[in-house]
Design a protein around this motif. Structure first.
Motif, mmCIF file in Angstrom:
data_model
loop_
_atom_site.group_PDB
_atom_site.id
_atom_site.type_symbol
_atom_site.label_atom_id
_atom_site.label_comp_id
_atom_site.label_asym_id
_atom_site.label_seq_id
_atom_site.Cartn_x
_atom_site.Cartn_y
_atom_site.Cartn_z
ATOM 1 N N ARG A 137 0.830 -1.211 0.000
ATOM 2 C CA ARG A 137 0.000 0.000 0.000
ATOM 3 C C ARG A 137 0.857 1.250 0.000
ATOM 4 N NH1 ARG A 137 -5.261 1.627 1.251
ATOM 5 N NH2 ARG A 137 -4.993 3.424 2.600
ATOM 6 N N THR A 138 1.829 1.281 0.909
ATOM 7 C CA THR A 138 2.701 2.443 1.010
ATOM 8 C C THR A 138 3.450 2.655 -0.301
ATOM 9 O OG1 THR A 138 3.150 1.398 3.130
ATOM 10 C CG2 THR A 138 4.158 3.546 2.729
ATOM 11 N N GLY A 139 3.942 1.550 -0.847
ATOM 12 C CA GLY A 139 4.698 1.643 -2.081
ATOM 13 C C GLY A 139 3.866 2.240 -3.194
ATOM 14 N N ARG A 140 2.618 1.795 -3.289
ATOM 15 C CA ARG A 140 1.746 2.327 -4.343
ATOM 16 C C ARG A 140 1.525 3.819 -4.156
ATOM 17 N NH1 ARG A 140 -1.977 -1.995 -6.578
ATOM 18 N NH2 ARG A 140 -0.980 -3.884 -5.846
ATOM 19 N N LEU A 141 1.331 4.214 -2.908
ATOM 20 C CA LEU A 141 1.084 5.636 -2.623
ATOM 21 C C LEU A 141 2.303 6.470 -3.020
ATOM 22 C CD1 LEU A 141 -0.852 5.581 0.763
ATOM 23 C CD2 LEU A 141 -1.656 6.322 -1.498
ATOM 24 N N ILE A 142 3.490 5.943 -2.681
ATOM 25 C CA ILE A 142 4.713 6.684 -3.025
ATOM 26 C C ILE A 142 4.846 6.800 -4.544
ATOM 27 C CG2 ILE A 142 7.236 6.612 -2.965
ATOM 28 C CD1 ILE A 142 7.009 5.342 -0.198
ATOM 29 N N ALA A 143 4.608 5.663 -5.244
ATOM 30 C CA ALA A 143 4.709 5.678 -6.699
ATOM 31 C C ALA A 143 3.750 6.702 -7.288
ATOM 32 C CB ALA A 143 4.413 4.286 -7.256
ATOM 33 N N LEU A 144 2.537 6.724 -6.743
ATOM 34 C CA LEU A 144 1.533 7.676 -7.231
ATOM 35 C C LEU A 144 1.990 9.107 -6.975
ATOM 36 C CD1 LEU A 144 -1.286 7.361 -8.540
ATOM 37 C CD2 LEU A 144 -2.254 7.917 -6.304
ATOM 38 N N ALA A 145 2.535 9.332 -5.770
ATOM 39 C CA ALA A 145 2.990 10.673 -5.409
ATOM 40 C C ALA A 145 4.091 11.132 -6.357
ATOM 41 C CB ALA A 145 3.488 10.674 -3.962
ATOM 42 N N VAL A 146 5.046 10.221 -6.652
ATOM 43 C CA VAL A 146 6.139 10.575 -7.552
ATOM 44 C C VAL A 146 5.584 10.910 -8.936
ATOM 45 C CG1 VAL A 146 8.176 9.683 -8.742
ATOM 46 C CG2 VAL A 146 7.857 9.234 -6.303
ATOM 47 N N LEU A 147 4.617 10.110 -9.361
ATOM 48 C CA LEU A 147 4.006 10.330 -10.678
ATOM 49 C C LEU A 147 3.351 11.701 -10.729
ATOM 50 C CD1 LEU A 147 3.260 9.282 -13.449
ATOM 51 C CD2 LEU A 147 1.262 8.172 -12.442
ATOM 52 N N VAL A 148 2.607 12.040 -9.671
ATOM 53 C CA VAL A 148 1.930 13.339 -9.623
ATOM 54 C C VAL A 148 2.964 14.458 -9.669
ATOM 55 C CG1 VAL A 148 0.577 14.875 -8.152
ATOM 56 C CG2 VAL A 148 -0.132 12.494 -8.471
ATOM 57 N N CYS A 149 4.045 14.292 -8.930
ATOM 58 C CA CYS A 149 5.105 15.307 -8.925
ATOM 59 C C CYS A 149 5.649 15.514 -10.339
ATOM 60 C CB CYS A 149 6.252 14.894 -8.005
ATOM 61 S SG CYS A 149 5.852 15.076 -6.275
ATOM 62 N N PHE A 150 5.927 14.379 -11.014
ATOM 63 C CA PHE A 150 6.482 14.473 -12.360
ATOM 64 C C PHE A 150 5.483 15.120 -13.322
ATOM 65 C CE2 PHE A 150 10.141 12.063 -11.214
ATOM 66 C CZ PHE A 150 11.064 12.357 -12.202
ATOM 67 N N ALA A 151 4.190 14.754 -13.130
ATOM 68 C CA ALA A 151 3.169 15.310 -14.023
ATOM 69 C C ALA A 151 3.005 16.795 -13.801
ATOM 70 C CB ALA A 151 1.852 14.568 -13.811
ATOM 71 N N ALA A 152 3.346 17.256 -12.609
ATOM 72 C CA ALA A 152 3.140 18.666 -12.266
ATOM 73 C C ALA A 152 4.305 19.543 -12.697
ATOM 74 C CB ALA A 152 2.904 18.797 -10.768
ATOM 75 N N ILE A 153 5.377 18.926 -13.151
ATOM 76 C CA ILE A 153 6.576 19.709 -13.465
ATOM 77 C C ILE A 153 6.310 20.838 -14.482
ATOM 78 C CG2 ILE A 153 8.773 19.516 -14.735
ATOM 79 C CD1 ILE A 153 9.451 17.174 -12.944
ATOM 80 N N PRO A 154 5.494 20.616 -15.547
ATOM 81 C CA PRO A 154 5.263 21.710 -16.493
ATOM 82 C C PRO A 154 4.689 22.966 -15.836
ATOM 83 C CG PRO A 154 4.511 19.643 -17.428
ATOM 84 C CD PRO A 154 4.894 19.360 -16.016
ATOM 85 N N LEU A 155 3.986 22.790 -14.706
ATOM 86 C CA LEU A 155 3.404 23.953 -14.032
ATOM 87 C C LEU A 155 4.493 24.917 -13.552
ATOM 88 C CD1 LEU A 155 0.631 22.200 -11.904
ATOM 89 C CD2 LEU A 155 0.388 23.392 -14.094
ATOM 90 N N PHE A 156 5.674 24.348 -13.338
ATOM 91 C CA PHE A 156 6.740 25.190 -12.797
ATOM 92 C C PHE A 156 7.671 25.714 -13.887
ATOM 93 C CE2 PHE A 156 5.600 22.076 -9.541
ATOM 94 C CZ PHE A 156 5.149 22.934 -8.554
ATOM 95 N N SER A 157 7.305 25.476 -15.143
ATOM 96 C CA SER A 157 8.232 25.849 -16.218
ATOM 97 C C SER A 157 8.440 27.361 -16.255
ATOM 98 C CB SER A 157 7.713 25.345 -17.568
ATOM 99 O OG SER A 157 6.409 25.840 -17.762
ATOM 100 N N ALA A 158 7.475 28.125 -15.727
ATOM 101 C CA ALA A 158 7.657 29.575 -15.696
ATOM 102 C C ALA A 158 8.800 29.947 -14.761
ATOM 103 C CB ALA A 158 6.358 30.242 -15.246
ATOM 104 N N VAL A 159 8.901 29.216 -13.646
ATOM 105 C CA VAL A 159 9.944 29.524 -12.660
ATOM 106 C C VAL A 159 11.279 28.921 -13.091
ATOM 107 C CG1 VAL A 159 10.309 29.741 -10.181
ATOM 108 C CG2 VAL A 159 8.067 28.989 -11.067
ATOM 109 N N ALA A 160 11.229 27.646 -13.454
ATOM 110 C CA ALA A 160 12.446 26.963 -13.860
ATOM 111 C C ALA A 160 12.237 26.402 -15.258
ATOM 112 C CB ALA A 160 12.778 25.847 -12.871
ATOM 113 N N SER A 161 12.622 27.193 -16.237
ATOM 114 C CA SER A 161 12.299 26.821 -17.617
ATOM 115 C C SER A 161 13.029 25.563 -18.062
ATOM 116 C CB SER A 161 12.653 27.975 -18.551
ATOM 117 O OG SER A 161 14.030 28.259 -18.438
ATOM 118 N N TYR A 162 14.090 25.269 -17.379
ATOM 119 C CA TYR A 162 14.897 24.115 -17.770
ATOM 120 C C TYR A 162 14.318 22.812 -17.221
ATOM 121 C CZ TYR A 162 19.138 21.442 -18.722
ATOM 122 O OH TYR A 162 20.022 20.525 -19.198
ATOM 123 N N ALA A 163 13.452 22.945 -16.205
ATOM 124 C CA ALA A 163 12.950 21.746 -15.508
ATOM 125 C C ALA A 163 12.290 20.730 -16.436
ATOM 126 C CB ALA A 163 12.007 22.158 -14.380
#
Lengths: 246, 629
Positions: free
Chosen positions: B324-350
């Motif tokens: 269960r924990t592992g799945r939650l972590i995997a999901l969290a990492v996925l969400v983080c990665f999916a959210a990266i474009p939102l920060f492209s204004a701050v860190a265009s290289y991200a």
């Protein structure tokens, strides 16, 4: 030290094959000129005991000495040079090398202080006359019995003080077993110490002074030969169920 | 195409065969005794040549031209042998008990280090050696001029063959080599010091390679690409000839060299309206020779079946599905990665860096499917990356297909390549598998380099830009993330499916798995094809991400990057390669690209890993945890 000081002394020997522990606190000794049998079922740890002595498996012990020299810290080749001859199970003849070449690899000068007979190539041909007739034959083209003789001969030309024989009668014809028994008796008569492992104790009973029986990596019985004990008493001492007689 | 020209090239082939033979023979002898495939063997050949072109002029000044030239060759061979002995004592001696993969990686790290050391010492320019005094002329042969030196080279091969044969059969050293090749433990049990024997054998093998390299002095300039090209050739020769057979090595070298010479001699050939430049097809010809031989004799011309070897090192821990924990972590990492474009204004290289990481993750995970559950360490995974990238790029630019379709073409190209090459590779195990995969990767690389009409040659293909909505940085990134996640999920499902169990069973014990009714070769072939296809997907994403693809991007370095990623993260876990991919991508981005010697640095890192954790990183860490607890 007196003349009865053991040649090989093992105390509390543990050995591993990979991650699995095979031997548990084995203790045994062999006096100079003595022939000792190691009997036990398939998988009991007989081969591992041999390999632990020559240093081919990971092992640890309170004591593992040959003539007083510690074997534990030595690599395999150094143990062999100290005077341990090894005849492995399945013989491990170099199949692509001829009989003479196999013998040449085992050949080592006899130490100057050694009182045992000098095992030259000619001497082992005298012991096993068949080998003399097939000097140029490749090891891979020999029968099981012939390979067994070559394996013993190859260990002998290194002039060991202790010979480890792992299942010398396994998979060879009865007539070869007889011949091997006679040869080993001759070696013993010459003063060489022998440690022989066998599943069946016939060959051992004919030659050995004492015997150890191992079960599941532990020593279960120790049959001494006192005075003129007969072959049957040695066998009886080794029969499963008997308590150590020490 | 005259008969004379053919004959002329045939004589030339003998000269090339000698060089090939010298490298392959050394490789074969070293492997026979030490059971290590020396990935740095081509490097010793290269060093031999560099040393010769350096020593010959020096000696020439002191003692005169002839003595300088031949003394330079001899000196180079001796120095190479001494370096080989040094390497054996300092490095190899520590890794004889290590898992095969680590041995391969350690010697590969050596290759990287030697290459950068040569770059530092001799510079990037090719260096020409002096001509052979007394042999710089040529003889008239069938109306053409045949250089004296080529005739000399053609003779050297058989001379060395006979000399090696005498050494092996007539001397005690030779008997020891033959005995140790068959049964190392028994050799030790007879009182022979293995350590000294191994050092001597390694010095002999590398010395022969150095000799082979030095002999090329009057034929080709010393250059830094030699190590890998010679290594690839030597692998093909050894696989064709049969590992451990010296005469097999010579026969195979002759076969490969003659077929190449034949292709060169044929030149342009018209067939069914198409014009083929046969001289460009020499590498494909090499592949065909190997294919034919392996189909007829799977262990090479003079090879023997290898006994099924017990796996060394730690037993693999069973893989466990995520909790269960592992799945939650995997999901969290996925969400983080999916959210990266939102920060492209701050860190265009991200998003750019994240895209690299995502592609690397798919690449590493596909390799891990082979290495981890499959137990097959591919040293040529870049081939399928390249096929995917080139397939995609060709479809997108030349054919003008829409982005998803082009991507599909890329995956299909990779799949076809993996099915074809995999059929050969899965017949072999362990180091043979590694050698063959590396050889195939070299062939793909060479095709990309030479088939200019399709691949654009050394420049590669340009303008591989995706259509909308994938044309923005975040659009492409999200698509890549989607593809990668799909790929990872597929791999995970496969590993825990009956197919994955069968694959793992084949890895742990081929014989027992076969006795249970598992067609191990077929299961491996399928795994190879799937891994290649997913790797091709990573390659396709790469082509779109960079907008171009060139041979450099699919060179053997990429295969090694993949291995390092898997290794850094740990072969024993499914998440490992993802961490390794992220880690190495960051590391390369931040540090390594800054230095011209970053490959050598990578080599040093690999060596450190191997020497500190000789039984494997994951096992090492487990042990650390165990002792701390």
């Amino acid at each position: 030290m007196s003349a009865t000081t053991p040649l090989l002394q093992i105390e509390g020997l543990n050995a591993w094959y990979g991650e699995a522990q095979i031997l548990f606190g084995l203790t045994l000794h062999i006096a100079p000129g003595e022939a000792v049998a190691l009997v036990g079922r398939n998988g009991a740890g007989k081969s591992t005991t041999m390999k632990a002595i020559i240093g081919l498996v990971r092992r640890q012990a309170r004591r593992l000495t040959l003539g007083g020299a510690d074997l534990l810290a030595l690599p395999t080749h150094a143990i062999a040079r100290l005077g341990v001859g090894y005849v492995p199970e399945d013989r491990h003849i170099f199949a692509d090398l001829t009989v003479l070449e196999n013998l040449d690899l085992g050949r080592r000068q006899r130490p100057a202080d050694m009182t045992l007979p000098d095992w030259t190539t000619d001497a082992v041909f005298d012991l096993f006359p068949q080998l003399a007739d097939m000097r140029g034959r490749l090891g891979g083209q020999m029968s099981g019995g012939e390979q067994q003789m070559l394996a013993v001969a190859r260990a002998l030309v290194g002039n060991p003080s202790l010979l480890l024989l792992d299942e010398p009668s396994e998979g060879v014809a009865p007539i070869v077993v007889e011949q091997m028994t006679r040869a080993l008796a001759r070696l013993k008569a010459g003063g060489l110490s022998l440690l022989i492992s066998e599943q069946s104790s016939d060959l051992c009973a004919a030659i050995c002074d004492r015997a150890y029986r191992i079960e599941q990596g532990e020593l279960r019985a120790h049959g001494p030969r006192t005075g003129q004990a007969s072959e049957t008493s040695l066998k009886a001492a080794l029969a499963p169920g008997n308590a150590p007689t020490r | 195409m005259s008969f004379e020209a053919l004959l002329f090239q045939a004589v030339n082939g003998f000269a090339s065969a000698s060089g090939l033979f010298l490298v392959a023979a050394g490789l074969s002898i070293i492997f026979g005794v030490t059971r290590i495939v020396n990935m740095a063997h081509g490097s010793f050949y290269m060093l031999g040549l560099y040393l010769a072109v350096t020593l010959a002029p020096l000696l020439g000044e002191a003692f005169g031209g002839a003595l300088g030239f031949w003394g330079g060759i001899l000196g180079a061979a001796l120095v190479t042998a001494a370096l080989g002995a040094l390497v054996e004592v300092v490095l190899l001696r520590r890794i004889y008990a290590a898992p095969e993969l680590y041995q391969l990686l350690a010697t590969f790290a050596l290759l990287l280090i030697i290459n950068d050391a040569a770059l530092a010492f001799w510079g990037p320019e090719d260096i020409l050696g002096p001509r052979a005094p007394g042999l710089s002329g040529s003889v008239e042969f069938l109306g053409r001029r045949l250089p004296d030196y080529d005739i000399f080279l053609a003779l050297i091969g058989p001379v060395v063959l006979v000399a090696l044969h005498m050494l092996l059969t007539r001397t005690r050293f030779g008997r020891l080599i033959r005995a140790a090749t068959q049964d190392r433990e028994m050799v030790a049990a007879l009182g022979i010091n293995e350590a000294v024997l191994f050092t001597a054998v390694f010095a002999l093998g590398t010395g022969i390679a150095g000799f082979g390299g030095a002999l090329q002095m009057a034929r080709e300039p010393a250059n830094l690409a030699l190590d890998l090209s010679v290594l690839g050739d030597a692998f093909v020769v050894v696989v064709v000839g049969g590992m451990g057979s010296i005469r097999g090595a010579y026969l195979a070298a002759l076969l490969v060299a003659e077929v190449k010479a034949l292709c060169t001699a044929l030149g342009l050939v018209e067939l069914g309206g198409f014009t083929f430049n046969m001289s460009r097809l020499t590498l494909v010809a090499e592949f065909l020779v190997m294919a034919v031989v392996l189909v007829i004799r799977p262990h090479g011309l003079f090879g023997r079946p290898q006994p099924a070897q017990a796996r060394r090192g730690e037993a693999e821990a069973p893989l466990v599905p995520l909790g269960r924990t592992g799945r939650l972590i995997a999901l969290a990492v996925l969400v983080c990665f999916a959210a990266i474009p939102l920060f492209s204004a701050v860190a265009s290289y991200a998003p750019v860096l994240a895209l690299d990481m995502v592609i690397a993750a798919l690449f590493a995970a596909s390799l891990h499917l082979l290495m981890g559950p499959g137990g097959l360490a591919s040293f040529g995974h870049a081939a399928y990356f390249g096929l995917g990238a080139y397939g995609t790029a060709y479809a997108a630019t030349v054919l003008g297909l829409p982005t998803p379709l082009a991507f599909g073409v890329g995956m299909a190209t990779a799949a076809a390549g993996a099915v074809l090459f995999g059929w050969f590779c899965v017949r072999l195990e362990g180091v043979y598998f590694a050698m063959l995969t590396l050889a195939f990767a070299q062939i793909v690389w060479s095709i990309a380099h030479q088939w200019e009409e399709v691949t654009g040659g050394s420049n590669g293909l340009f303008g591989v830009w995706p259509d909308p909505p994938f044309d923005s940085a975040s659009g492409l990134y999200l698509a890549a993330l989607g593809v990668t996640v799909l790929g990872l999920v597929l791999i995970r499902r496969l590993v825990f499916a009956p197919f994955g169990l069968a694959l793992r069973a084949g890895r742990d014990s081929r014989l027992r798995a076969e006795a249970l009714g598992i067609a191990v070769d077929r299961v491996r072939w399928l795994a190879f094809a799937i891994a290649g296809t997913l790797c091709g997907a990573a390659g396709g994403l790469f082509a779109f991400a960079k907008g171009s693809i060139s041979p450099e991007a699919i060179s053997v370095g990429r295969s090694i990057d993949g291995l390092v990623m898997v290794l850094l993260g740990g072969v024993h876990s499914l998440m490992g390669p993802l961490l390794g991919a992220g880690g190495l991508t960051l590391l390369q981005d931040m540090v390594m690209r800054e230095s011209p010697y970053w490959r050598g640095l990578l080599g040093l890192i690999i060596l450190l890993i191997v020497l500190i954790f000789p039984s494997g990183l994951a096992a090492g860490l487990r042990r650390k945890r165990g002792s701390a607890a």
